[in-house]
Design a protein around this motif. Structure first.
Motif, PDB file in Angstrom:
ATOM      1  N   LEU A  48      16.861  97.097 -63.943  1.00 54.22           N
ATOM      2  CA  LEU A  48      16.929  95.981 -63.002  1.00 54.22           C
ATOM      3  C   LEU A  48      17.867  96.318 -61.838  1.00 54.22           C
ATOM      4  O   LEU A  48      17.534  96.104 -60.671  1.00 54.22           O
ATOM      5  CB  LEU A  48      17.428  94.747 -63.753  1.00 54.22           C
ATOM      6  N   CYS A  49      19.035  96.892 -62.140  1.00 54.63           N
ATOM      7  CA  CYS A  49      19.999  97.268 -61.095  1.00 54.63           C
ATOM      8  C   CYS A  49      19.460  98.413 -60.232  1.00 54.63           C
ATOM      9  O   CYS A  49      19.694  98.439 -59.019  1.00 54.63           O
ATOM     10  CB  CYS A  49      21.334  97.651 -61.722  1.00 54.63           C
ATOM     11  N   ASP A  50      18.736  99.360 -60.826  1.00 54.19           N
ATOM     12  CA  ASP A  50      18.094 100.432 -60.052  1.00 54.19           C
ATOM     13  C   ASP A  50      17.085  99.851 -59.060  1.00 54.19           C
ATOM     14  O   ASP A  50      17.051 100.228 -57.886  1.00 54.19           O
ATOM     15  CB  ASP A  50      17.357 101.414 -60.969  1.00 54.19           C
ATOM     16  N   GLY A  51      16.253  98.939 -59.549  1.00 47.07           N
ATOM     17  CA  GLY A  51      15.255  98.310 -58.690  1.00 47.07           C
ATOM     18  C   GLY A  51      15.892  97.507 -57.567  1.00 47.07           C
ATOM     19  O   GLY A  51      15.428  97.537 -56.425  1.00 47.07           O
ATOM     20  N   ASN A  52      16.978  96.796 -57.883  1.00 43.78           N
ATOM     21  CA  ASN A  52      17.670  96.022 -56.850  1.00 43.78           C
ATOM     22  C   ASN A  52      18.274  96.931 -55.782  1.00 43.78           C
ATOM     23  O   ASN A  52      18.280  96.589 -54.604  1.00 43.78           O
ATOM     24  CB  ASN A  52      18.754  95.136 -57.473  1.00 43.78           C
ATOM     25  N   GLU A  71      24.340  95.454 -58.478  1.00 46.31           N
ATOM     26  CA  GLU A  71      24.418  94.356 -59.433  1.00 46.31           C
ATOM     27  C   GLU A  71      25.152  93.174 -58.825  1.00 46.31           C
ATOM     28  O   GLU A  71      26.047  93.329 -57.996  1.00 46.31           O
ATOM     29  CB  GLU A  71      25.093  94.774 -60.736  1.00 46.31           C
ATOM     30  N   VAL A  72      24.752  91.994 -59.234  1.00 45.35           N
ATOM     31  CA  VAL A  72      25.401  90.763 -58.789  1.00 45.35           C
ATOM     32  C   VAL A  72      26.725  90.647 -59.527  1.00 45.35           C
ATOM     33  O   VAL A  72      26.766  90.739 -60.756  1.00 45.35           O
ATOM     34  CB  VAL A  72      24.518  89.532 -59.080  1.00 45.35           C
ATOM     35  N   ILE A  73      27.806  90.469 -58.761  1.00 46.38           N
ATOM     36  CA  ILE A  73      29.112  90.317 -59.417  1.00 46.38           C
ATOM     37  C   ILE A  73      29.608  88.877 -59.373  1.00 46.38           C
ATOM     38  O   ILE A  73      30.463  88.504 -60.170  1.00 46.38           O
ATOM     39  CB  ILE A  73      30.172  91.285 -58.846  1.00 46.38           C
ATOM     40  N   SER A  74      29.076  88.055 -58.465  1.00 40.75           N
ATOM     41  CA  SER A  74      29.413  86.633 -58.476  1.00 40.75           C
ATOM     42  C   SER A  74      28.351  85.836 -57.733  1.00 40.75           C
ATOM     43  O   SER A  74      27.628  86.362 -56.898  1.00 40.75           O
ATOM     44  CB  SER A  74      30.794  86.372 -57.877  1.00 40.75           C
ATOM     45  N   ASP A 102      22.690  85.321 -71.672  1.00 40.13           N
ATOM     46  CA  ASP A 102      22.275  86.456 -70.841  1.00 40.13           C
ATOM     47  C   ASP A 102      22.333  86.114 -69.351  1.00 40.13           C
ATOM     48  O   ASP A 102      21.508  86.568 -68.565  1.00 40.13           O
ATOM     49  CB  ASP A 102      20.876  86.916 -71.226  1.00 40.13           C
ATOM     50  N   GLU A 103      23.320  85.336 -68.936  1.00 37.95           N
ATOM     51  CA  GLU A 103      23.442  84.866 -67.554  1.00 37.95           C
ATOM     52  C   GLU A 103      23.425  86.011 -66.546  1.00 37.95           C
ATOM     53  O   GLU A 103      22.804  85.934 -65.494  1.00 37.95           O
ATOM     54  CB  GLU A 103      24.731  84.049 -67.399  1.00 37.95           C
ATOM     55  N   LYS A 104      24.111  87.114 -66.855  1.00 41.69           N
ATOM     56  CA  LYS A 104      24.191  88.251 -65.923  1.00 41.69           C
ATOM     57  C   LYS A 104      22.799  88.846 -65.685  1.00 41.69           C
ATOM     58  O   LYS A 104      22.437  89.151 -64.555  1.00 41.69           O
ATOM     59  CB  LYS A 104      25.147  89.306 -66.451  1.00 41.69           C
ATOM     60  N   VAL A 105      22.010  88.987 -66.727  1.00 36.33           N
ATOM     61  CA  VAL A 105      20.650  89.513 -66.584  1.00 36.33           C
ATOM     62  C   VAL A 105      19.799  88.532 -65.783  1.00 36.33           C
ATOM     63  O   VAL A 105      19.038  88.946 -64.894  1.00 36.33           O
ATOM     64  CB  VAL A 105      20.015  89.780 -67.971  1.00 36.33           C
ATOM     65  N   GLN A 106      19.941  87.245 -66.050  1.00 37.86           N
ATOM     66  CA  GLN A 106      19.137  86.253 -65.331  1.00 37.86           C
ATOM     67  C   GLN A 106      19.467  86.226 -63.841  1.00 37.86           C
ATOM     68  O   GLN A 106      18.567  86.134 -63.011  1.00 37.86           O
ATOM     69  CB  GLN A 106      19.332  84.871 -65.944  1.00 37.86           C
ATOM     70  N   VAL A 107      20.749  86.324 -63.494  1.00 33.53           N
ATOM     71  CA  VAL A 107      21.138  86.295 -62.081  1.00 33.53           C
ATOM     72  C   VAL A 107      20.650  87.560 -61.373  1.00 33.53           C
ATOM     73  O   VAL A 107      20.180  87.502 -60.231  1.00 33.53           O
ATOM     74  CB  VAL A 107      22.666  86.114 -61.938  1.00 33.53           C
ATOM     75  N   ASN A 108      20.712  88.708 -62.036  1.00 35.37           N
ATOM     76  CA  ASN A 108      20.202  89.941 -61.437  1.00 35.37           C
ATOM     77  C   ASN A 108      18.680  89.921 -61.342  1.00 35.37           C
ATOM     78  O   ASN A 108      18.115  90.488 -60.408  1.00 35.37           O
ATOM     79  CB  ASN A 108      20.711  91.159 -62.213  1.00 35.37           C
ATOM     80  N   SER A 109      18.015  89.257 -62.269  1.00 32.39           N
ATOM     81  CA  SER A 109      16.562  89.074 -62.171  1.00 32.39           C
ATOM     82  C   SER A 109      16.222  88.173 -60.986  1.00 32.39           C
ATOM     83  O   SER A 109      15.243  88.413 -60.265  1.00 32.39           O
ATOM     84  CB  SER A 109      15.998  88.449 -63.445  1.00 32.39           C
TER      85      SER A 109
END
Length: 160
Positions: free
Chosen positions: A21-25, A100-103, A125-132
């Motif tokens: 996900l972070c690679d794609g972003n 990656e989203v940090i905030s 899994d909030e971190k995964v959802q926000v990056n999605s």
């Protein structure tokens, strides 16, 4: 122990999925940041679907280091009243080609794993959802993003 008396299993992050996900972003952000007008990078662009105005997005560089950048991505205007304007702080790792989203909304850091239930009712899994969400939003921007009118090049040649 019976099935209904068992403790719920603790959430364990899927690092392969999160890394992908972070690679794609990173790749999506790289494509968006290639927008230029007059040889200068454009930090704002508009969203249009055919003739319909959808909003305006700004990418602001907050911090630059040797291998990283911190960006603020925010939708500064939208055409509907139903949508909160997203504000995401994103850390871009150029050496690892990841973002990656940090905030969110400038006021909190996102924990990799949250106990549930918790005080703020964040998902485990909030971190995964926000990056999605960032991935979906960047895809949307790539699909409907256009240079603002003040950056468009128009010459009056051939007009009588």
């Amino acid at each position: 122990m019976t099935e209904w008396a068992m403790k719920p299993r603790r959430y364990v992050p899927d690092l392969k999925r999160f890394g992908a996900l972070c690679d794609g972003n990173y790749m999506r952000l790289h494509r968006l940041r290639k927008l230029e007008a007059g040889g200068q990078p454009v930090c704002e662009f508009e969203l249009h679907r055919q003739d319909q105005y959808l909003g305006r997005v700004r990418i602001q560089v907050l911090q630059v280091a040797k291998f990283t950048e911190t960006l603020l991505l925010e939708q500064i205007h939208n055409a509907g009243r139903w949508l909160n304007n997203p504000q995401l702080t994103v850390r871009v790792y150029h050496d690892a080609a990841m973002a990656e989203v940090i905030s969110c909304y400038r006021d909190r850091q996102i924990a990799p794993v949250n106990d549930y239930p918790n005080r703020f009712m964040h998902h485990p899994d909030e971190k995964v959802q926000v990056n999605s969400f960032l991935a979906d939003w960047l895809d949307y921007c790539l699909r409907f993003g256009h240079l603002p009118m003040e950056h468009s090049v128009w010459s009056g040649e051939g007009v009588d």
